[in-house]
Scaffold this motif. Structure first.
Motif, PDB file in Angstrom:
ATOM      1  N   PRO A  97       0.994  -1.335   0.558  1.00 33.98           N
ATOM      2  CA  PRO A  97      -0.320   0.192  -0.136  1.00 33.98           C
ATOM      3  C   PRO A  97       0.802   1.359   0.019  1.00 33.98           C
ATOM      4  N   ASP A  98       1.842   0.833   0.485  1.00 29.02           N
ATOM      5  CA  ASP A  98       3.164   2.380   0.235  1.00 29.02           C
ATOM      6  C   ASP A  98       3.625   2.713  -1.136  1.00 29.02           C
ATOM      7  N   PRO A  99       3.503   3.861  -1.825  1.00 29.55           N
ATOM      8  CA  PRO A  99       4.253   3.323  -3.236  1.00 29.55           C
ATOM      9  C   PRO A  99       5.940   3.618  -3.077  1.00 29.55           C
ATOM     10  N   ASP A 100       6.357   3.930  -1.752  1.00 34.06           N
ATOM     11  CA  ASP A 100       7.470   4.635  -1.730  1.00 34.06           C
ATOM     12  C   ASP A 100       8.296   3.416  -0.978  1.00 34.06           C
ATOM     13  N   ARG A 101       7.812   2.016  -0.667  1.00 30.73           N
ATOM     14  CA  ARG A 101       8.643   0.983  -0.499  1.00 30.73           C
ATOM     15  C   ARG A 101       9.308   0.294  -1.466  1.00 30.73           C
ATOM     16  N   ARG A 139      15.687  -4.385  -5.711  1.00 29.25           N
ATOM     17  CA  ARG A 139      17.180  -3.863  -5.819  1.00 29.25           C
ATOM     18  C   ARG A 139      17.555  -4.204  -6.421  1.00 29.25           C
ATOM     19  N   HIS A 140      19.065  -3.836  -7.252  1.00 29.40           N
ATOM     20  CA  HIS A 140      19.336  -4.374  -8.205  1.00 29.40           C
ATOM     21  C   HIS A 140      20.498  -3.461  -8.726  1.00 29.40           C
ATOM     22  N   LEU A 179      14.043   0.017  -6.802  1.00 33.53           N
ATOM     23  CA  LEU A 179      13.276   0.668  -7.354  1.00 33.53           C
ATOM     24  C   LEU A 179      11.901   1.030  -6.034  1.00 33.53           C
ATOM     25  N   THR A 180      11.024   1.659  -5.715  1.00 32.03           N
ATOM     26  CA  THR A 180      10.265   1.189  -5.177  1.00 32.03           C
ATOM     27  C   THR A 180       8.694   0.921  -5.893  1.00 32.03           C
ATOM     28  N   TYR A 181       7.632   0.836  -5.089  1.00 33.34           N
ATOM     29  CA  TYR A 181       6.747   0.143  -6.010  1.00 33.34           C
ATOM     30  C   TYR A 181       6.342   1.414  -6.501  1.00 33.34           C
ATOM     31  N   GLY A 182       6.216   2.377  -6.453  1.00 38.97           N
ATOM     32  CA  GLY A 182       5.658   3.396  -7.416  1.00 38.97           C
ATOM     33  C   GLY A 182       6.501   3.507  -8.687  1.00 38.97           C
ATOM     34  N   GLN A 183       7.538   3.224  -8.293  1.00 35.63           N
ATOM     35  CA  GLN A 183       8.536   3.603  -9.382  1.00 35.63           C
ATOM     36  C   GLN A 183       8.185   1.973 -10.154  1.00 35.63           C
ATOM     37  N   LEU A 184       8.237   0.829  -9.607  1.00 40.78           N
ATOM     38  CA  LEU A 184       8.015   0.154 -10.655  1.00 40.78           C
ATOM     39  C   LEU A 184       6.878  -0.304 -11.657  1.00 40.78           C
ATOM     40  N   THR A 185       5.535   0.343 -10.858  1.00 39.90           N
ATOM     41  CA  THR A 185       4.698   0.292 -11.095  1.00 39.90           C
ATOM     42  C   THR A 185       4.791   1.697 -13.055  1.00 39.90           C
ATOM     43  N   GLU A 186       5.264   1.724 -12.483  1.00 39.77           N
ATOM     44  CA  GLU A 186       6.009   3.383 -14.243  1.00 39.77           C
ATOM     45  C   GLU A 186       6.557   2.048 -15.578  1.00 39.77           C
TER      46      GLU A 186
END
Length: 551
Positions: A34-38, A42-43, A48-55
């Motif tokens: 539920p937290d897009p900043d989580r 890690r690569h 990437l956060t969940y929000g960044q991964l979605t984008e």
């Protein structure tokens, strides 16, 4: 290099109905936190956060749509475990297409068979496998070949009509019209094809639905591992394995946890470094990884490096008790051994935290049913009687793509014949005796290769072992052991046989010991016993008491 123009196509827009359940596995996984900043991934290039991964997934999805990828069309990937493969799989499912992550260990012609079989029109490859992917593109119906790196395929390297582009260009194809919502897939829609290793025949694509991904996450992932948002996962098994994609994608994303992607070969030193660097809590391996992990020097793997790992996991083949006890004593990590398959998508029989029975596969995972059956098909209700293992559960694949004859042999209504011989103990645990064609009958008595191998691996100078049956001059099967010594050690065949006799019934002892530099294995780490049989039949008449196979 200037690329030829590409026709930009709009995504299809089907309407939802009140019929089948609408469910998109990629949407489910991306919404795991539920937290897009989580932190989600890690690569080597960062985090990437969940929000960044979605984008990022939406960018890749838009590129695939622009290439004309349609719902339920296959997109084949031959790529290292890095962000590109991770997002390619999710993006493919996001637009309703079928992701086909494929082994990076295949040659060009071998990969070409998968390209042709899957009828993939878009193939994505890592620059590391450029030669194999280029060769594979000449098979089937490939129209676009996407390569990571700065050197896309040139026109003269591809079949007529095919286009080569870079991964970076793929990311720009969506332009101002990105995919902002997942395709309304049905839960029953195809999401993922995984090819079996094909050690004894042509590889077969096990077809999995969107709902299968949710099912394995909620059964093994949450009810056996107890995975939670604070966990950090690292898997020696790669994303193109059913085992690996569960470890590195389905389980962590389903609960908002983090995954560490490592494109490199899973050596003990490298993975120990990643464990310490990222604070890994769930560490997944196979016996052929855990063995070298135990044998590694303290310079390679310091004794305290796994201190934050709360659970180790193993699958692929039975984990020898010696390795289980050794890892626990040296690193303080308990390993949960289990059995799974490509057809079931992950592990369906497993040991449980704090209740491990070394040498066994454990007990059925919640949500799965198992049966042992005799050769006549009757179900074994008692204990200590070997039988063929059958499995039923909702993550069972819908079948193999275009393999009608094999489907009729393997799938029986809701049940699948696994091909594994098992026995159930009084405590309810199941122990593998080997593949159906691997179990031996010596002097009229059944002998499990796994039991003999477990004894061999107790020998202080043996790193790996495999046992097969070889016919003697009278046409009778006798156990023959193939062994790999530990670095710096030397083996005496007579002494090894005596060691086995001291811990096993005399009829179970190997009649010969053949030393190898390495055991032949599949891409999943399973021993290729048919290749060992080929070595053994070099002398089909006489079984020696002391032998050394070519090194």
């Amino acid at each position: 290099m200037e690329q030829p123009p590409l026709e930009i196509q709009s995504p299809p827009t089907p309407s939802a109905s009140s019929g089948p359940e609408l469910f998109n596995a990629a949407e489910y996984l991306l919404a795991g936190s539920p937290d897009p900043d989580r932190i989600a991934v890690r690569h080597p290039g960062g985090e990437l956060t969940y929000g960044q991964l979605t984008e990022e997934v939406r960018r890749v999805a838009a590129g695939l749509v622009a290439l004309g990828v349609r719902p339920e069309e296959r997109v084949l990937c031959c790529m290292v475990d890095d962000l590109e493969l991770f997002t390619a799989i999710l993006a493919t499912m996001y637009i309703g297409a079928v992701a086909v992550p494929s082994s990076t260990m295949l040659t060009g012609p071998e990969l070409g068979k998968l390209v042709a079989d899957s009828r993939a029109r878009v193939v994505i490859g890592s620059a590391e496998f450029r030669d194999a992917v280029l060769a594979a593109a000449w098979h089937g119906e490939v129209r676009t070949l996407v390569l990571t790196g700065d050197d896309p395929a040139a026109e003269d390297e591809l079949p007529a009509g095919a286009v080569g582009i870079s991964w970076q260009r793929l990311l720009t194809l969506g332009g101002a019209d990105p995919v902002t919502a997942p395709y309304p897939s049905w839960a029953e829609s195809a999401a993922l094809w995984l090819y079996t290793s094909g050690t004894t025949g042509t590889p077969k694509a096990a077809m999995h639905r969107h709902t299968d991904i949710r099912y394995v996450a909620q059964t093994y992932g949450q009810q056996v591992l107890g995975i939670g948002p604070e966990d950090v996962c690292l898997s020696a098994a790669k994303l193109f394995f059913a085992y690996g994609i569960g470890n590195s994608m389905f389980f962590p994303l389903s609960v908002g946890a983090s995954v560490v992607l490592e494109p490199g070969r899973p050596s003990p030193a490298l993975f120990a470094q990643r464990v310490a660097q990222h604070g890994v809590t769930l560490f997944f391996g196979v016996p052929s990884f855990w063995g070298p992990m135990l044998a590694a020097s303290t310079d390679e793997v310091p004794d305290g490096v796994l201190s934050r790992v709360r659970q180790g996991v193993s699958a692929g083949e039975t984990l020898p008790p010696r390795i289980y006890h050794g890892i626990r004593e040296r690193y303080g990590v308990e390993i949960l051994d289990g059995i799974g398959s490509t057809e079931v998508l992950h592990i369906y029989i497993s040991n449980r935290p704090g209740r491990v029975i070394p040498g066994s596969s454990g007990t059925p995972v919640p949500g799965y049913r198992v049966q042992l059956r005799r050769d006549d098909g009757s179900v074994i209700d008692g204990i200590d009687e070997p039988g063929m293992l059958y499995i039923a559960g909702e993550s069972l694949c819908t079948g193999y793509w275009c393999r009608t004859a094999v489907n009729r042999l393997v799938f029986h209504g809701e049940w699948m014949r696994t091909g594994d011989k098992y026995v159930r103990a009084a405590d309810g645990s199941y122990t593998c005796l080997g593949r159906a064609d691997d179990v031996l009958k010596v002097g009229g008595i059944w002998v499990s290769p796994a039991e003999v191998e477990a004894r061999l691996l107790e020998h202080p100078a043996i790193a790996e072992a495999a046992v097969i049956g070889v016919r003697d001059a009278d046409g009778l099967d006798k156990p023959v052991a193939f062994v790999v010594p530990r670095p710096g050690d030397h083996l005496d065949a007579d002494e090894v046989i005596s060691f086995c006799r001291a811990g096993l019934a005399a009829f179970k002892r190997p009649r010969a010991v053949l030393e190898l530099a390495a055991l032949p294995k599949t891409a999943t780490g399973k021993i290729q016993r048919y290749r060992l049989r080929e070595l053994a039949v070099d002398d089909p008449v006489t079984i020696p008491t002391v032998a050394s196979a070519p090194r």
